[in-house]
Design a protein around this motif. Structure first.
Motif, PDB file in Angstrom:
ATOM      1  N   PRO A 259       4.471  -8.909 -19.956  1.00 14.59           N
ATOM      2  CA  PRO A 259       5.582  -8.587 -20.860  1.00 14.59           C
ATOM      3  C   PRO A 259       5.305  -7.341 -21.699  1.00 14.59           C
ATOM      4  N   ILE A 260       6.380  -6.750 -22.198  1.00  8.04           N
ATOM      5  CA  ILE A 260       6.332  -5.544 -23.017  1.00  8.04           C
ATOM      6  C   ILE A 260       6.931  -5.866 -24.386  1.00  8.04           C
ATOM      7  N   ILE A 261       6.248  -5.453 -25.440  1.00  7.12           N
ATOM      8  CA  ILE A 261       6.718  -5.679 -26.810  1.00  7.12           C
ATOM      9  C   ILE A 261       7.413  -4.409 -27.297  1.00  7.12           C
ATOM     10  N   VAL A 262       8.664  -4.537 -27.733  1.00 10.35           N
ATOM     11  CA  VAL A 262       9.435  -3.376 -28.187  1.00 10.35           C
ATOM     12  C   VAL A 262      10.045  -3.658 -29.560  1.00 10.35           C
TER      13      VAL A 262
ATOM     14  N   GLN B  23       9.445  -5.985 -17.247  1.00  5.76           N
ATOM     15  CA  GLN B  23       9.317  -4.585 -16.846  1.00  5.76           C
ATOM     16  C   GLN B  23      10.651  -3.925 -16.564  1.00  5.76           C
ATOM     17  N   ASP B  24      11.666  -4.703 -16.205  1.00  4.05           N
ATOM     18  CA  ASP B  24      12.991  -4.132 -15.971  1.00  4.05           C
ATOM     19  C   ASP B  24      13.837  -4.086 -17.238  1.00  4.05           C
ATOM     20  N   GLY B  25      13.256  -4.481 -18.369  1.00  6.17           N
ATOM     21  CA  GLY B  25      13.968  -4.458 -19.633  1.00  6.17           C
ATOM     22  C   GLY B  25      14.721  -5.729 -19.960  1.00  6.17           C
ATOM     23  N   SER B  26      14.730  -6.690 -19.054  1.00  2.00           N
ATOM     24  CA  SER B  26      15.427  -7.949 -19.323  1.00  2.00           C
ATOM     25  C   SER B  26      14.706  -8.721 -20.422  1.00  2.00           C
TER      26      SER B  26
ATOM     27  N   ASN C  83      21.188  -4.388 -26.120  1.00  2.00           N
ATOM     28  CA  ASN C  83      20.385  -5.338 -25.344  1.00  2.00           C
ATOM     29  C   ASN C  83      20.486  -5.074 -23.851  1.00  2.00           C
ATOM     30  N   ASP C  84      21.611  -4.559 -23.421  1.00  2.00           N
ATOM     31  CA  ASP C  84      21.795  -4.190 -22.020  1.00  2.00           C
ATOM     32  C   ASP C  84      21.166  -2.816 -21.807  1.00  2.00           C
TER      33      ASP C  84
END
Length: 284
Positions: A68-71, A80-83, A117-118
């Motif tokens: 996961p990525i923390i933003v 990784q696809d931003g979902s 969010n999209d």
């Protein structure tokens, strides 16, 4: 002997990148971590699209597969696809508090931006004055719609979808850095860094997001390495994980170390290049 992490989580700006460019030494450090069997990812104040912009071709090297990525300062965790994996969003009442704050202090700001969010949609950059529209369109038009409108129209935009972060760009004469303020009567914090003032949810931060991420991939806190450089990294640096690294020149470190409960446990390096060299020096 330096501890070998199983999961390493890095801030981006000022930690592995300078002026929006990831340093080659940092990339080599990531490659070395992978050779040691370590998963890597990032924890950033950036939104997902701007994160992808700065990591560019190195995205696959910096973010390990299925990690996961923390933003947005820890208020969102994405794949990784931003979902969305996790998100903590402002209530309607909190949005109204934000709008009231902007209205009362509007002379301090050039513009605001929000990340939808999209991730297939562009961000929105609302300029407080028409004069800022053209330069910001040139700077940000590839990932955001830039416009000037009355504050009421921006308020409607803020209320239109769930948001976890609202970023205000301070005017050039407003100099506030490495400061976090807690607001009363609202569950919102203010973060001042890199010329911005950012509204974020008070009950979430990068530290909690790191713990969530570690649990997701199945590692204990002692197996983690974190690295950061600024006020929004404090909770992450103060977790007491296996290795915590502050990336900061010697004459600027006290601004961050003063916030930490155990500053003596922090590894310090001066630049992103030095961080890369430190990572490359790790051995079993």
């Amino acid at each position: 002997m330096k501890q070998i992490p199983k999961l390493a989580i890095f801030d981006i700006d000022g930690t592995i990148a300078r002026k929006g460019v990831v340093l080659p030494e940092a990339v080599e450090g990531f490659k070395h971590l992978h050779e040691l069997g370590c998963l890597t990812t990032v924890s950033t104040g950036r939104g997902y699209r701007r994160l992808r912009d700065v990591l560019g071709k190195d995205f696959g090297t910096i973010v390990s597969e299925d990690t996961p990525i923390i933003v947005e300062h820890g208020t969102k965790i994405v794949n990784q696809d931003g979902s969305l994996v996790f998100g903590e969003f402002f209530s309607e009442t909190e949005i109204e508090h934000i709008v009231d704050f902007i209205r009362a202090n509007i002379e301090l700001f050039k513009f605001a931006w929000i990340n939808p969010n999209d991730v297939t949609k562009k961000g929105q950059v609302w300029c407080t004055e028409q004069v800022y529209v053209q330069p910001e369109t040139e700077n940000r038009g590839h990932f955001a719609n830039v416009f000037h409108a009355p504050l009421g129209e921006f308020r409607a935009l803020l209320l239109a979808e769930p948001l976890s972060c609202v970023t205000m760009r301070l005017k050039d004469h407003v100099k506030v850095e490495n400061l976090k303020l807690k607001l009363t009567k609202t569950d919102t914090h203010l973060i001042f860094q890199d010329g911005n003032m950012e509204f974020v949810k008070a009950n979430i931060n990068k530290g909690l997001a790191v713990l969530y991420t570690a649990k997701t991939v199945g590692f204990a806190t002692e197996d983690i390495l974190v690295a950061g450089n600024a006020i929004n990294d404090i909770e992450m640096l103060d977790l007491g994980v296996g290795t915590s690294i502050l990336v900061s020149p010697p004459d600027e470190r006290s601004a961050i170390l003063a916030y930490l409960s155990s500053p003596e446990s922090i590894v310090t390096v001066s630049t992103p290049e030095d961080l890369g060299k430190y990572l490359s020096s790790l051995s079993t």
